[in-house]
Design an enzyme around this catalytic site. Structure first.
Site, PDB file in Angstrom:
ATOM      1  N   ASP A   6      22.690  53.645 -11.588  1.00  0.00           N
ATOM      2  CA  ASP A   6      22.079  52.853 -12.673  1.00  0.00           C
ATOM      3  C   ASP A   6      21.985  51.382 -12.293  1.00  0.00           C
ATOM      4  O   ASP A   6      21.374  50.597 -13.011  1.00  0.00           O
ATOM      5  CB  ASP A   6      22.871  53.010 -13.977  1.00  0.00           C
ATOM      6  CG  ASP A   6      24.336  52.659 -13.815  1.00  0.00           C
ATOM      7  OD1 ASP A   6      25.005  53.263 -12.959  1.00  0.00           O
ATOM      8  OD2 ASP A   6      24.811  51.763 -14.534  1.00  0.00           O
ATOM      9  N   ASN A   7      22.574  51.009 -11.177  1.00  0.00           N
ATOM     10  CA  ASN A   7      22.486  49.631 -10.709  1.00  0.00           C
ATOM     11  C   ASN A   7      21.629  49.521  -9.454  1.00  0.00           C
ATOM     12  O   ASN A   7      21.762  48.564  -8.692  1.00  0.00           O
ATOM     13  CB  ASN A   7      23.884  49.076 -10.441  1.00  0.00           C
ATOM     14  CG  ASN A   7      24.673  48.908 -11.731  1.00  0.00           C
ATOM     15  OD1 ASN A   7      24.092  48.691 -12.798  1.00  0.00           O
ATOM     16  ND2 ASN A   7      25.984  49.031 -11.640  1.00  0.00           N
ATOM     17  N   GLY A  11      28.723  44.928 -26.957  1.00  0.00           N
ATOM     18  CA  GLY A  11      27.365  44.430 -26.722  1.00  0.00           C
ATOM     19  C   GLY A  11      27.314  42.962 -26.335  1.00  0.00           C
ATOM     20  O   GLY A  11      26.240  42.392 -26.210  1.00  0.00           O
ATOM     21  N   ARG A  38      15.542  51.815 -13.085  1.00  0.00           N
ATOM     22  CA  ARG A  38      16.585  52.123 -12.104  1.00  0.00           C
ATOM     23  C   ARG A  38      16.450  53.557 -11.624  1.00  0.00           C
ATOM     24  O   ARG A  38      15.757  54.365 -12.258  1.00  0.00           O
ATOM     25  CB  ARG A  38      17.967  51.977 -12.770  1.00  0.00           C
ATOM     26  CG  ARG A  38      18.159  50.694 -13.526  1.00  0.00           C
ATOM     27  CD  ARG A  38      18.767  50.930 -14.917  1.00  0.00           C
ATOM     28  NE  ARG A  38      18.688  49.697 -15.720  1.00  0.00           N
ATOM     29  CZ  ARG A  38      19.602  48.736 -15.713  1.00  0.00           C
ATOM     30  NH1 ARG A  38      20.704  48.895 -15.007  1.00  0.00           N
ATOM     31  NH2 ARG A  38      19.434  47.644 -16.418  1.00  0.00           N
ATOM     32  N   ASP A  87      22.485  43.685 -11.069  1.00  0.00           N
ATOM     33  CA  ASP A  87      23.860  43.820 -11.534  1.00  0.00           C
ATOM     34  C   ASP A  87      24.835  43.030 -10.661  1.00  0.00           C
ATOM     35  O   ASP A  87      25.266  43.491  -9.599  1.00  0.00           O
ATOM     36  CB  ASP A  87      24.326  45.279 -11.647  1.00  0.00           C
ATOM     37  CG  ASP A  87      25.574  45.370 -12.534  1.00  0.00           C
ATOM     38  OD1 ASP A  87      26.486  44.539 -12.364  1.00  0.00           O
ATOM     39  OD2 ASP A  87      25.633  46.257 -13.394  1.00  0.00           O
ATOM     40  N   GLY A 143      22.345  53.524 -20.555  1.00  0.00           N
ATOM     41  CA  GLY A 143      21.400  52.731 -21.348  1.00  0.00           C
ATOM     42  C   GLY A 143      21.876  51.311 -21.560  1.00  0.00           C
ATOM     43  O   GLY A 143      23.016  50.958 -21.243  1.00  0.00           O
TER      44      GLY A 143
END
Ligand code: AMP
Ligand code: MG
Length: 472
Positions: free
Chosen positions: A244-245, A122, A179, A254, A86
Site C-alpha cells: 500500500d506504500n 485520523g 498504489r 509514505d 484505505g
C-alpha cells in the site's frame, strides 16, 4: 484564488472511495507554504499563505471545485495480507492540472477520521508532518521521483501519542495516490470490472503509451526499478515498503519511518516496527520484486488466457533485476566519477561498498569526499580506503573530467535523522527556524556553501538516531 479542479478519480464508481469532508480544527496556523511547488502548479504562494487557504489546508473549509474522498485500498503489510486499509487519516481534495498539463492529486494528511480509520484518530502530530515535508522535498531536490509537500499547518489541537503533542496537517501533492494496494483491493474482491476501470485510469494518467495491462506492468516494473536504484544511490531506506506504500506512478510515497543512512551497512534498518529487517537497505530491490509480483497477479484477470498470461507477467517482473542492475551501475559509476564503461566497474564499486561497511564509513560523506580527497577520513581505518584507492585512481586515469562527474552525482547535504529530529523538537517547542533552515539547505543538496556549514556533518556519537517511528 480558485483552482480549476478536475477530479477524475472521484468520477470512478462509488466503490473506489468514500466521500468525506475534513474535520474542522480549533485554530489553523501556518507552518509553511512551498512557494516553488505552488508556482509550478500554477498557484500563487502568497495567496496560499493567507488565512482562507490556511483554513483549507487545516480542513476547516473546502476550496471551490473540491470533491473530497477517502480512497479505498488494501495491502500486504510486512508480508501479511490486509484486505482493507484505505485513507484512514487522509483525504483527496481533488486533482489539479498544472500549467504544463501535468495532473496532480492534492491530498490532506491528518484531516480527521474516515470510514477507513479503524481504531485510529485520523490525525497527525507535527513530527511526521514536518518529517514528510523535509524528506520529500529533499528527495525532490535530489532528483528522485516523489510525492511533494505543498503546505503544512498546525491545528491548535492536541494529538495523543503516548503523550500530548501538537496536531498538524500536511497538504501533499502526488502524480496520484494509486498504489499496488489499490489494485489488490479490487483483485481480492474478484471485481474485474473495477480492475479494468482502474487499469484504464492509470494508463491514461501515468503511462499513456501503454496499450495493454501487460504494457502497464512493464512500465511500472521499469519505473520501480529505476526508483529503487535512486534510493540505493543515496543511502535511502524507505522503511515500510508495504504494497500500500508503493505508488503505481513510480513516485516515492509514505515518509513514515524512512531514513538516510549515516554509516553504511547493507543490513541497516531504522524502523522501530521492522523487527526482522524485512525492509533493510539491502533488501529493497528484492522487496520491490515481491511487491510487483503482487501487482502482476492483480492484472492477470485482464490478461487473457491464464497460462500465457502468467508466463508473460512472470517474464515482465523478472526483468526488474536487470533494469535495476543497469540503473544501479549507471548511478554508482557516476558516484565514483566514471562516465565511460568498463567491465571491471561493478566489482570496483562493490569493493568500495564492502570496505565502507567494514570501516563504518559515512555513506554520503564518503562519496562526496571522493571529489575532495577527503574520503579516507570517513573510515574507522583509513587504510581500508587507501587499499581501494589505488585501483580507483588507475581507473580514473581513463576519464576526462572525473571531478565534475563526482560533484554532479554526490550530494553534500541529505536530511540526516539528527537534523530532522532537531527540527521537530524545536517545532514542538514553538520554534520553526531550524525546520526552515534545514529546508533551505536541502533545497540545493549538491551545492556546498558557507551558510550551510555543519549540515554536511555526520552526527556526533550522542546525536546518532538509531530508531525511527511510523508517522501516525
Ligand atoms: P501507513 O503506515 O501510513 O502506511 O498507514 C497504514 C494504514 O493505517 C492506512 O490505512 C492509514 O490510513 C492507517 N492509519 C495510520 N495512521 C492512522 C491514524 N492516525 N488514524 C487513522 N488511520 C491511520
Ligand atoms: Mg501508507
Amino acid at each position: 484564488m480558485t483552482i480549476a479542479f478536475d477530479n477524475s478519480y472521484a468520477r470512478l464508481p462509488d466503490r473506489f472511495f468514500v466521500r468525506q469532508t475534513p474535520a474542522a480544527v480549533a485554530e489553523p496556523g501556518l507552518i509553511a507554504v512551498n512557494a516553488p511547488l505552488a508556482r509550478a502548479l500554477g498557484l500563487d504562494p502568497d495567496l496560499l499563505a493567507r488565512p482562507d487557504w490556511v483554513a483549507i489546508f487545516a480542513g476547516n473549509a473546502l476550496p471551490e471545485g473540491a470533491a473530497p474522498i477517502a480512497q479505498a485500498y488494501a495491502g500486504h503489510q510486512f508480508g501479511g495480507w490486509v484486505p482493507q486499509l484505505g485513507d484512514g487519516r487522509a483525504l483527496l481534495l481533488g486533482e489539479i492540472v498544472a500549467p504544463d498539463g501535468r495532473r496532480f492529486d492534492l491530498q490532506l494528511k491528518g484531516s480527521g477520521p474516515t470510514a477507513f480509520s479503524r481504531r485510529g484518530d485520523g490525525r497527525a502530530w507535527i513530527g511526521p508532518v514536518l518529517r514528510e515535508y523535509i524528506v520529500s522535498e529533499a528527495m525532490a531536490a535530489l532528483g528522485v521521483p516523489t510525492t511533494r509537500a505543498l503546505a503544512a499547518v498546525t491545528t491548535g489541537e492536541i494529538v495523543w501519542r503516548e503523550t500530548a503533542l501538537p496536531g498538524a496537517v500536511l497538504a501533499r501533492v502526488a502524480a496520484s495516490h494509486i498504489r499496488v494496494g489499490t489494485f489488490q483491493y479490487f483483485a481480492a474482491r474478484d471485481d474485474t470490472e473495477a480492475l479494468r476501470l482502474l487499469t484504464d485510469h492509470v494508463i491514461a494518467r501515468h503511462y499513456p503509451d501503454a496499450e495493454t495491462p501487460l504494457d502497464l506492468l512493464d512500465r511500472v516494473v521499469a519505473a520501480q526499478a529505476r526508483l529503487i536504484a535512486r534510493w540505493m544511490s543515496l543511502g535511502f531506506i524507505h522503511g515500510v515498503m508495504n504494497t500500500d506504500n508503493m505508488a503505481i506512478s513510480g513516485e516515492t510515497i509514505d515518509y513514515g519511518p524512512c531514513a538516510f543512512m549515516d554509516a553504511y551497512h547493507p543490513a541497516k534498518v531504522f524502523s522501530s516496527i521492522d523487527q526482522f529487517g524485512r525492509y533493510a537497505y539491502g533488501n529493497q530491490p528484492q522487496i520491490a520484486l515481491w511487491n510487483l509480483a503482487q501487482f502482476a497477479s492483480c492484472l492477470l484477470p485482464l490478461m487473457g488466457e491464464e497460462g500465457p498470461a502468467v508466463e508473460a507477467a512472470t517474464e515482465s517482473i523478472n526483468r526488474l533485476p536487470e533494469i535495476y542492475g543497469a540503473e544501479w551501475l549507471r548511478l554508482f559509476r557516476a558516484k565514483i566519477g566514471l562516465v565511460s564503461e568498463e567491465p571491471g566497474d561493478r566489482a570496483l564499486i562493490e569493493a568500495l561498498l564492502s570496505r565502507m561497511a567494514e570501516g563504518r564509513a559515512d555513506f554520503t560523506r564518503t562519496f562526496s569526499g571522493l571529489a575532495e580527497g577527503a574520503a579516507a577520513a570517513e573510515f574507522s581505518d583509513p587504510s581500508l580506503f587507501d587499499g581501494w584507492a589505488a585501483d580507483w585512481t588507475a581507473r580514473l586515469a581513463r576519464e576526462a573530467d572525473p571531478k565534475a562527474t563526482l560533484r554532479a552525482a554526490n550530494p553534500v547535504y541529505i536530511p540526516r535523522n539528527h537534523r530532522v529530529e532537531e527540527a521537530i523538537r524545536a517545532a514542538v517547542a514553538g520554534d520553526l527556524a531550524p525546520f526552515h533552515r534545514l529546508n533551505a539547505v536541502l533545497a540545493r543538496p549538491f551545492d556546498r556553501r558557507a551558510e550551510a556549514e555543519g549540515y554536511d556533518a555526520a552526527p556526533a556519537e550522542v546525536e546518532i538516531v538509531t530508531r525511527t517511528f511510523c508517522g501516525t
